[in-house]
Design an enzyme around this catalytic site. Structure first.
Site, PDB file in Angstrom:
ATOM      1  N   GLU A   1       0.951  -1.277  -0.081  1.00  0.00           N
ATOM      2  CA  GLU A   1       0.096   0.160  -0.094  1.00  0.00           C
ATOM      3  C   GLU A   1       0.764   1.255  -0.161  1.00  0.00           C
ATOM      4  OE1 GLU A   1      -3.762  -0.654   2.823  1.00  0.00           O
ATOM      5  OE2 GLU A   1      -2.010  -1.557   3.757  1.00  0.00           O
TER       6      GLU A   1
ATOM      7  N   MET B   1      -4.183  -6.113  13.782  1.00  0.00           N
ATOM      8  CA  MET B   1      -3.043  -6.289  14.810  1.00  0.00           C
ATOM      9  C   MET B   1      -2.755  -5.049  15.083  1.00  0.00           C
ATOM     10  SD  MET B   1      -0.949  -9.492  13.281  1.00  0.00           S
ATOM     11  CE  MET B   1       0.198  -9.600  14.819  1.00  0.00           C
TER      12      MET B   1
ATOM     13  N   ASP C   1      -9.129 -12.351   4.708  1.00  0.00           N
ATOM     14  CA  ASP C   1      -9.222 -13.822   5.042  1.00  0.00           C
ATOM     15  C   ASP C   1     -10.246 -14.042   6.212  1.00  0.00           C
ATOM     16  OD1 ASP C   1      -6.491 -12.505   6.625  1.00  0.00           O
ATOM     17  OD2 ASP C   1      -7.976 -13.797   7.932  1.00  0.00           O
TER      18      ASP C   1
HETATM   19  N1  ADE Z   1      -4.798  -9.120   9.130  1.00  0.00           N
HETATM   20  C1  ADE Z   1      -5.249  -9.740   8.135  1.00  0.00           C
HETATM   21  N2  ADE Z   1      -5.669 -10.840   8.662  1.00  0.00           N
HETATM   22  C2  ADE Z   1      -5.713 -10.937   9.770  1.00  0.00           C
HETATM   23  C3  ADE Z   1      -5.901 -12.109  10.996  1.00  0.00           C
HETATM   24  N3  ADE Z   1      -6.625 -13.081  10.337  1.00  0.00           N
HETATM   25  N4  ADE Z   1      -5.451 -11.908  12.268  1.00  0.00           N
HETATM   26  C4  ADE Z   1      -4.906 -10.791  12.685  1.00  0.00           C
HETATM   27  N5  ADE Z   1      -4.589  -9.831  11.714  1.00  0.00           N
HETATM   28  C5  ADE Z   1      -4.701  -9.926  10.295  1.00  0.00           C
END
Ligand code: ADE
Length: 269
Positions: free
Chosen positions: A13, A195, A219
């Protein structure tokens, strides 16, 4: 007018944003981070990579505020879906953010940040409303042109939805069904997990700097949606972030074909 701090969690990015800033960019290296000062779509900006995790994000945010005196902060990046209706390719704009792994009980209630008396940090309402509108317009008007059908189908992104609500942050990458279920049970209104966001939110709260956070879902956080992470970042998340930030910085007025402001597709509060 103060500069806007644009914080991103992924290298892909940042590289694109810095490229769009052109040649008139000053780079300040502080604490092993590069802060890119320049103009993006006509607005003074400082662009920086948060790095990964809450400590890294907090340190980056303090520097942005104290060294560069930014007037507001916009944070983009990826997240894993937590709420059942949130899917890969969707966009989440934070209404508020919480650190799901902070627990100083019995001294303080679980999730409360000691001495702040607060567990949920609200994002700035006006900035977030603008970001929502830009994301909505981007998904309705630009997305299908910018991400070709072949790529959408390979990455399993078909009709991305927009959500607004609680984003939770912790120092773990969540990728197992039990952990997602634990988070859903403990925090039923959480839309997605990442995070850094709640750390940026805490620092902005402490310094009184308005902020907004936008995450693209990469995800399902339970190990079931197998996405090629780097392809997703390059072909979807980076494209979204640039397109939405472009609208945000240019202040493109939003209206549907009849001139009426578009309405939210999904809004969780
Ligand atoms: N950032 C992208 N996918 C994540 C996940 N599954 N857990 C923590 N941070 C993330």
């Amino acid at each position: 007018m103060k500069a806007i701090g644009i914080v991103a969690a992924m290298h892909g990015e940042i590289a694109g944003l810095v490229h769009e800033m052109g040649t008139d960019v000053q780079v300040h290296r502080i604490g092993q981070r590069d802060y890119y000062m320049g103009t993006l779509h006509g607005r003074s900006c400082v662009v920086v990579l948060t790095r990964i995790g809450k400590v890294a994000a907090a340190a980056t945010t303090v520097t942005l505020i104290r060294e560069f005196n930014v007037g507001e902060i916009v944070f983009t990046g990826l997240a894993g879906a937590v709420a059942p209706g949130v899917r890969v390719g969707d966009v989440v704009v934070a209404h508020s953010l919480l650190q799901h792994d902070i627990d100083a009980s019995p001294l303080f209630p679980q999730y409360e940040v000691p001495l702040l008396g607060c567990s949920r940090f609200p994002a700035d309402a006006a900035l977030s409303a603008r970001l929502m509108q830009c994301a909505r317009d981007y998904l309705e008007h630009d997305f299908y042109r910018q991400v070709p059908a072949q790529q959408r189908s390979t990455l399993g992104v078909h009709t991305p939805a927009l959500h607004q609500g609680l984003i939770i942050s912790g120092d773990q990458f969540v990728d197992c069904p039990q952990e997602v279920q634990r988070l859903r049970d403990a925090l039923p209104d959480a839309l997605c997990v990442e995070m850094e966001g709640a750390a940026v939110a805490q620092i902005c709260h402490e310094y009184g700097v308005p902020f907004a956070v936008m995450r693209t879902i990469s995800d399902s956080a339970d190990d079931t949606a197998c996405v090629d992470f780097s392809a997703f970042l390059e072909q979807v998340a980076r494209v979204y972030a640039h397109g939405i930030l472009r609208r945000f910085l240019l202040g493109i007025p939003s209206a549907d074909a009849n001139g009426h402001p578009a309405v939210s597709r999904t809004a969780h509060r």
